[in-house]
Design an enzyme around this catalytic site. Structure first.
Site, PDB file in Angstrom:
ATOM      1  N   LYS A 155       0.912  -1.338  -0.172  1.00 50.84           N
ATOM      2  CA  LYS A 155       0.032  -0.011   0.000  1.00 50.84           C
ATOM      3  C   LYS A 155       0.960   1.237  -0.009  1.00 50.84           C
ATOM      4  O   LYS A 155       2.053   1.025   0.350  1.00 50.84           O
ATOM      5  CB  LYS A 155      -0.617   0.011   1.433  1.00 50.84           C
ATOM      6  CG  LYS A 155      -2.239   0.822   1.184  1.00 50.84           C
ATOM      7  CD  LYS A 155      -3.071   0.067   0.816  1.00 50.84           C
ATOM      8  CE  LYS A 155      -4.618   0.860   0.384  1.00 50.84           C
ATOM      9  NZ  LYS A 155      -5.804   0.386   0.111  1.00 50.84           N
ATOM     10  N   GLY A 179     -18.375   8.158   0.148  1.00 52.73           N
ATOM     11  CA  GLY A 179     -17.187   8.386  -0.896  1.00 52.73           C
ATOM     12  C   GLY A 179     -17.623   7.349  -2.313  1.00 52.73           C
ATOM     13  O   GLY A 179     -18.909   7.171  -2.564  1.00 52.73           O
ATOM     14  N   ASN A 180     -16.636   7.063  -2.833  1.00 51.67           N
ATOM     15  CA  ASN A 180     -16.819   6.165  -3.978  1.00 51.67           C
ATOM     16  C   ASN A 180     -17.299   5.071  -3.659  1.00 51.67           C
ATOM     17  O   ASN A 180     -18.269   4.536  -4.297  1.00 51.67           O
ATOM     18  CB  ASN A 180     -15.275   6.069  -4.587  1.00 51.67           C
ATOM     19  CG  ASN A 180     -14.634   7.168  -5.259  1.00 51.67           C
ATOM     20  OD1 ASN A 180     -15.341   7.999  -6.183  1.00 51.67           O
ATOM     21  ND2 ASN A 180     -13.427   7.368  -5.025  1.00 51.67           N
ATOM     22  N   VAL A 181     -16.960   4.102  -2.633  1.00 56.13           N
ATOM     23  CA  VAL A 181     -17.413   2.991  -2.398  1.00 56.13           C
ATOM     24  C   VAL A 181     -18.882   3.228  -1.729  1.00 56.13           C
ATOM     25  O   VAL A 181     -19.873   2.407  -1.980  1.00 56.13           O
ATOM     26  CB  VAL A 181     -16.413   2.047  -1.484  1.00 56.13           C
ATOM     27  CG1 VAL A 181     -17.345   0.806  -1.249  1.00 56.13           C
ATOM     28  CG2 VAL A 181     -15.259   1.936  -1.960  1.00 56.13           C
TER      29      VAL A 181
HETATM   30  P1  NAD Z   1     -13.351   7.835  -0.740  1.00 50.11           P
HETATM   31  O1  NAD Z   1     -12.274   8.978  -0.437  1.00 50.11           O
HETATM   32  O2  NAD Z   1     -13.991   7.973  -2.008  1.00 50.11           O
HETATM   33  O3  NAD Z   1     -14.515   8.114   0.198  1.00 50.11           O
HETATM   34  C1  NAD Z   1     -14.291   7.938   1.663  1.00 50.11           C
HETATM   35  C2  NAD Z   1     -15.317   9.022   2.248  1.00 50.11           C
HETATM   36  O4  NAD Z   1     -15.315   8.953   3.823  1.00 50.11           O
HETATM   37  C3  NAD Z   1     -15.315  10.781   1.970  1.00 50.11           C
HETATM   38  O5  NAD Z   1     -16.883  10.871   1.567  1.00 50.11           O
HETATM   39  C4  NAD Z   1     -14.981  11.326   3.065  1.00 50.11           C
HETATM   40  O6  NAD Z   1     -15.575  12.583   3.374  1.00 50.11           O
HETATM   41  C5  NAD Z   1     -15.549  10.127   4.211  1.00 50.11           C
HETATM   42  N1  NAD Z   1     -14.880  10.563   5.691  1.00 50.11           N
HETATM   43  C6  NAD Z   1     -13.669  10.553   5.955  1.00 50.11           C
HETATM   44  N2  NAD Z   1     -13.625  10.754   7.195  1.00 50.11           N
HETATM   45  C7  NAD Z   1     -14.813  10.581   7.925  1.00 50.11           C
HETATM   46  C8  NAD Z   1     -15.342  10.562   9.057  1.00 50.11           C
HETATM   47  N3  NAD Z   1     -14.618  10.680  10.159  1.00 50.11           N
HETATM   48  N4  NAD Z   1     -16.530  10.609   9.267  1.00 50.11           N
HETATM   49  C9  NAD Z   1     -17.525  10.255   8.079  1.00 50.11           C
HETATM   50  N5  NAD Z   1     -17.045  10.378   6.784  1.00 50.11           N
HETATM   51  C10 NAD Z   1     -15.841  10.470   6.724  1.00 50.11           C
HETATM   52  O7  NAD Z   1     -12.659   6.570  -0.526  1.00 50.11           O
HETATM   53  P2  NAD Z   1     -13.351   5.114  -1.057  1.00 50.11           P
HETATM   54  O8  NAD Z   1     -12.666   4.824  -2.180  1.00 50.11           O
HETATM   55  O9  NAD Z   1     -14.823   5.315  -0.950  1.00 50.11           O
HETATM   56  O10 NAD Z   1     -12.975   4.271   0.145  1.00 50.11           O
HETATM   57  C11 NAD Z   1     -13.710   3.866   1.458  1.00 50.11           C
HETATM   58  C12 NAD Z   1     -13.085   3.126   2.204  1.00 50.11           C
HETATM   59  O11 NAD Z   1     -13.110   1.712   1.680  1.00 50.11           O
HETATM   60  C13 NAD Z   1     -11.397   3.270   2.669  1.00 50.11           C
HETATM   61  O12 NAD Z   1     -11.270   2.850   3.941  1.00 50.11           O
HETATM   62  C14 NAD Z   1     -11.011   2.508   1.609  1.00 50.11           C
HETATM   63  O13 NAD Z   1      -9.601   2.121   1.908  1.00 50.11           O
HETATM   64  C15 NAD Z   1     -11.824   1.135   1.578  1.00 50.11           C
HETATM   65  N6  NAD Z   1     -11.708   0.399   0.334  1.00 50.11           N
HETATM   66  C16 NAD Z   1     -11.785   1.149  -0.875  1.00 50.11           C
HETATM   67  C17 NAD Z   1     -11.736   0.353  -1.900  1.00 50.11           C
HETATM   68  C18 NAD Z   1     -11.957   0.906  -3.308  1.00 50.11           C
HETATM   69  O14 NAD Z   1     -12.122   0.107  -4.263  1.00 50.11           O
HETATM   70  N7  NAD Z   1     -12.133   2.219  -3.357  1.00 50.11           N
HETATM   71  C19 NAD Z   1     -11.464  -0.958  -2.019  1.00 50.11           C
HETATM   72  C20 NAD Z   1     -11.272  -1.470  -0.735  1.00 50.11           C
HETATM   73  C21 NAD Z   1     -11.240  -0.870   0.537  1.00 50.11           C
END
Ligand code: NAD
Length: 365
Positions: free
Chosen positions: A94, A196-198
């Site tokens: 990572k 967010g995205n997920v």
């Molecule tokens: P992202 O950056 O698109 O979304 C994260 C969201 O969380 C944002 O909207 C942000 O404002 C919000 N956030 C941050 N701190 C916060 C808090 N204290 N309280 C409430 N909301 C808060 O990220 P993502 O790609 O959606 O990933 C989300 C999680 O899933 C991460 O932990 C990431 O490591 C994990 N993940 C993502 C993927 C992927 O395919 N993108 C795969 C596996 C795991």
């Protein structure tokens, strides 16, 4: 196997790298610095027994370098077990870039980061994580082939987040089957923290099935957007952990299940996308189990993204991506039953299977 989230004060008292609680036998940690672009990044390569270390890059405004180091170590270690439990021939790695993705991310910085990735000759393959977009991976691709998650126009499998969300949805259904006797999520009260995205794609899956979804985020604009798009309620209270709910879906950053929150958590199931949801795997895993809360291990159910990006390396198509992701349902159910049979936490049950796959491959070598 010890991981814990520790405060910056505590972190400074222990050895900087090898002594970090989260170090856990990392093979390599690379510190990347570039004065011209302002890049400060850390790449963690935890384990390459099963294959090259693959894991996303997170850009975040960390409070300290210690916090960034601890985060990358916890995340890269998690990738080792995620790939292993999913049956992929990949190791765990990572990267984190220290900075605000909204204001400090530039094409030059991303390109420089790509050059650092390239310097590792494929031992580490990057992808998206928090703060990254497909377009950023496309930029990295201009300087190195060791990147996944690039856009479909450029020959990649595109944004992995919808597939990650679909896998989480599958894992959540399996955990619901185990906890409630049915995997139908209609009318279940589900709090999605981080849209967010997920998180957004998960909300889409959940609302399609008729779940009663509440959303929580620190970004007001996103809350408004997702709420209007899917007709879901924004949680306006101050402490979601005190709310009664069927399912808590952490989809923001890690360690939200910790000493402060776990006593209050009033859910029957925890199933979300965030990596490293348990601040302390053993302690908080055990406490969830004692409270009778079914925990679907994060590294098991959020593997859709890695399945998606692995397709770029192995050249399998959409059909196989979906098949592998849907299989998260079966694996989750097996792990939950296995944990009960062996009287271990669900996290431990998943971890043990992943570790035994790594050990077996090591013996073959
Ligand atoms: P992202 O950056 O698109 O979304 C994260 C969201 O969380 C944002 O909207 C942000 O404002 C919000 N956030 C941050 N701190 C916060 C808090 N204290 N309280 C409430 N909301 C808060 O990220 P993502 O790609 O959606 O990933 C989300 C999680 O899933 C991460 O932990 C990431 O490591 C994990 N993940 C993502 C993927 C992927 O395919 N993108 C795969 C596996 C795991």
């Amino acid at each position: 196997m010890i991981t814990d989230i520790v405060s910056t004060n505590e972190l400074t008292k222990i050895d900087p790298v090898f002594g970090q609680l989260s170090f856990d036998n990392h093979e390599q940690v690379v510190f990347c610095n570039d004065k011209d672009t302002g890049l400060k990044a850390i790449i963690g390569i935890h384990n390459t027994v099963l294959g090259p270390a693959l894991g996303g890059t997170r850009m975040w405004k960390y409070n300290s370098e210690w916090e960034a180091l601890n985060d990358v170590l916890r995340l890269s270690r998690g990738m080792t077990f995620k790939a292993a439990i999913t049956g992929l021939n990949l190791g765990g790695g990572k990267a984190v870039i220290i900075g605000d993705a909204k204001t400090e991310k530039t094409p030059e910085l991303m390109t420089k980061f790509g050059e650092f990735v390239h310097s590792l000759s494929g031992r580490y393959i990057t992808a998206e994580d928090v703060g990254m977009e497909t377009a950023d991976m496309d930029l990295v691709r201009t300087v190195t082939p060791f990147v996944t998650g690039i856009s479909e126009e450029k020959g990649g499998a595109g944004n992995p987040s919808p597939i990650t969300a679909y896998g989480v949805f599958m894992g959540m259904k399996a955990a619901s089957k185990y906890a409630f006797g049915t995997d139908i999520l209609e009318d279940r009260t589900i709090y999605v923290e981080g849209i967010g995205n997920v998180g957004e794609a998960l909300v889409e899956n959940l609302t399609n099935e008729g779940a009663k979804v509440y959303i929580v985020d620190i970004n007001q604009e996103r809350l408004q957007y997702v709420s209007e798009k899917y007709n879901v309620e924004i949680y306006n209270g101050s402490n979601l952990f005190a709310e009664e709910m069927d399912i808590y879906a952490p989809c923001a950053l890690g360690a939200t299940i910790n000493d402060d929150t776990i006593h209050q958590l009033n859910a029957k199931v925890v199933a979300g996308a965030a990596n490293n949801q348990l601040a302390n795997e053993q302690k908080h895993g055990m406490m969830l189990s004692q409270k009778g809360i079914v925990y679907a291990p994060d590294f098991l159910i959020n593997a859709g993204g890695i399945i998606n990006v692995y397709a770029e390396l192995e050249n399998y198509g959409r059909h196989e991506i979906i098949r592998k992701t849907e299989n998260i349902y079966n694996t989750t159910l097996e792990i939950l039953q296995n944990a009960e049979t062996n009287d271990v936490t669900t996290h431990q049950a998943a971890f043990d299977i992943a570790q035994s796959r790594i050990d077996a491959r090591k013996k073959e070598k």
